[in-house]
Design a protein around this motif. Structure first.
Motif, PDB file in Angstrom:
ATOM      1  N   UNK A  75      25.124  53.170  28.591  1.00 56.01           N
ATOM      2  CA  UNK A  75      25.910  53.754  29.682  1.00 56.01           C
ATOM      3  C   UNK A  75      26.029  52.831  30.897  1.00 56.01           C
ATOM      4  N   UNK A  76      25.720  51.551  30.726  1.00 59.35           N
ATOM      5  CA  UNK A  76      25.854  50.600  31.826  1.00 59.35           C
ATOM      6  C   UNK A  76      27.307  50.228  32.093  1.00 59.35           C
ATOM      7  N   UNK A  77      27.548  49.659  33.273  1.00 58.23           N
ATOM      8  CA  UNK A  77      28.890  49.200  33.648  1.00 58.23           C
ATOM      9  C   UNK A  77      28.843  47.732  34.032  1.00 58.23           C
ATOM     10  N   UNK A  78      29.921  47.013  33.677  1.00 59.73           N
ATOM     11  CA  UNK A  78      29.993  45.553  33.862  1.00 59.73           C
ATOM     12  C   UNK A  78      31.402  45.267  34.353  1.00 59.73           C
ATOM     13  N   UNK A  79      31.533  44.845  35.608  1.00 61.32           N
ATOM     14  CA  UNK A  79      32.854  44.685  36.226  1.00 61.32           C
ATOM     15  C   UNK A  79      32.946  43.296  36.850  1.00 61.32           C
ATOM     16  N   UNK A  80      33.867  42.467  36.341  1.00 64.66           N
ATOM     17  CA  UNK A  80      34.043  41.095  36.829  1.00 64.66           C
ATOM     18  C   UNK A  80      35.498  40.896  37.221  1.00 64.66           C
ATOM     19  N   UNK A  81      35.711  40.336  38.419  1.00 61.76           N
ATOM     20  CA  UNK A  81      37.064  40.124  38.940  1.00 61.76           C
ATOM     21  C   UNK A  81      37.154  38.713  39.492  1.00 61.76           C
ATOM     22  N   UNK A  82      38.090  37.898  38.981  1.00 58.48           N
ATOM     23  CA  UNK A  82      38.249  36.517  39.414  1.00 58.48           C
ATOM     24  C   UNK A  82      39.720  36.208  39.666  1.00 58.48           C
TER      25      UNK A  82
END
Length: 300
Positions: A223-230
């Motif tokens: 149930x983890x979240x991983x958010x990457x924005x480049x």
């Protein structure tokens, strides 16, 4: 006659140098989990943990600084380098004109730290259990600790994090972020600096960058979240082969490649996107780039 003129000059220079570079030798009893605030404008700050319930300050005080003192109680104290002139926003030249002060500080291992430096490299080593918060403008920040929470902000200095922290918040403008063992909760931000981070399994990871390249390696908790924005930086992500997550990735003009699922060209425009499910899909991964290349790799 020449000697008579030179000797007073040499004596004056000697006295001036002594006043400009004053040795520091201070100590204060402390509780094992004392909260300690440190502030220095110019010079260097080194904080090392030891097994004593005492704070000890060595180093040398720069020209134009007030005599240094450890203020506060055994459980909460402040070490602040200040100009002899007036301080504040309208008198910043007084602070800027001070000579460099070097602080070598010993603190209990369980202490919590709140450190503010400007043109001063910062080193923190050996803290076990206390929280750490640090702000620096142009000095490099190096932290080696076991802590429930580490929060470091830097403008042009790099951040190097060793040891282990359950929660980290690391932010720079042009400095690099290097952290090989980040715990379950990570907030990472930079404008043009590189980010090299490993760790996990992450319950929550948020990362944003404008032009800095990114390398991430680690797994996700259920149930983890991983958010990457480049924006324009390249992004490379390595995850375990037993990853369980729904993956959504897209790039507007960069190259997208993934070991999970099949990359598709968007219907309108030059971009590519990926919709994939690894394992049971219990966690969520979202990765977006504008013009930077994106790679999602499976670790062997």
């Amino acid at each position: 006659m020449k000697t008579a003129r030179i000797l007073p000059l040499l004596l004056s220079l000697s006295i001036g140098q002594a006043l400009a570079d004053t040795p520091i030798n201070l100590s204060h009893d402390a509780t094992p989990n004392a909260r300690i605030s440190v502030s220095n404008v110019k010079g260097a700050v080194t904080i090392t943990a030891w097994d004593r319930n005492q704070v000890q300050v060595g180093g040398r005080l720069g020209e134009g600084a007030k005599p240094l003192a450890i203020e506060g109680s055994d459980s909460s104290m402040t070490i602040r380098v200040e100009s002899q002139g007036k301080s504040g926003w309208f008198n910043w030249n007084n602070e800027n004109s001070m000579g460099s002060t070097t602080l070598d500080i010993r603190v209990p291992k369980g202490a919590s730290l709140d450190v503010d430096v400007v043109s001063a490299p910062l080193s923190i080593d050996g803290i076990e259990g206390g929280k750490i918060k640090a702000n620096t403008v142009s000095g490099k920040a190096r932290v080696n600790a076991r802590s429930p929470s580490i929060d470091v902000d830097s403008v042009s200095g790099s951040i190097e994090l060793a040891g282990n922290a359950d929660r980290v918040a690391l932010q720079t403008v042009s400095g690099d972020i290097l952290a090989p063992n980040v715990g379950s909760d990570a907030e990472l931000q930079t404008v043009s600096g590189r980010i090299r981070v490993s760790g996990g399994p992450w319950r929550k990871l948020n990362l944003s960058t404008v032009s800095g390249d990114v390398q991430l390696a680690g797994g996700l908790a259920p149930n983890g979240t991983f958010d990457v924005d480049s924006m324009s930086g390249d992004v490379q992500v390595q995850v375990p082969s037993n990853l369980s997550a729904v993956i959504h990735a897209n790039t507007f003009s960069g190259d997208l490649r993934s070991d999970f699922g099949t990359v598709q060209k968007v219907e309108h425009g030059p971009g590519s996107e990926l919709q994939a499910t690894a394992g049971s899909g219990s966690a969520k991964m979202k990765i977006e780039t504008f013009s930077g290349d994106l790679r999602i790799r499976r670790q062997d």
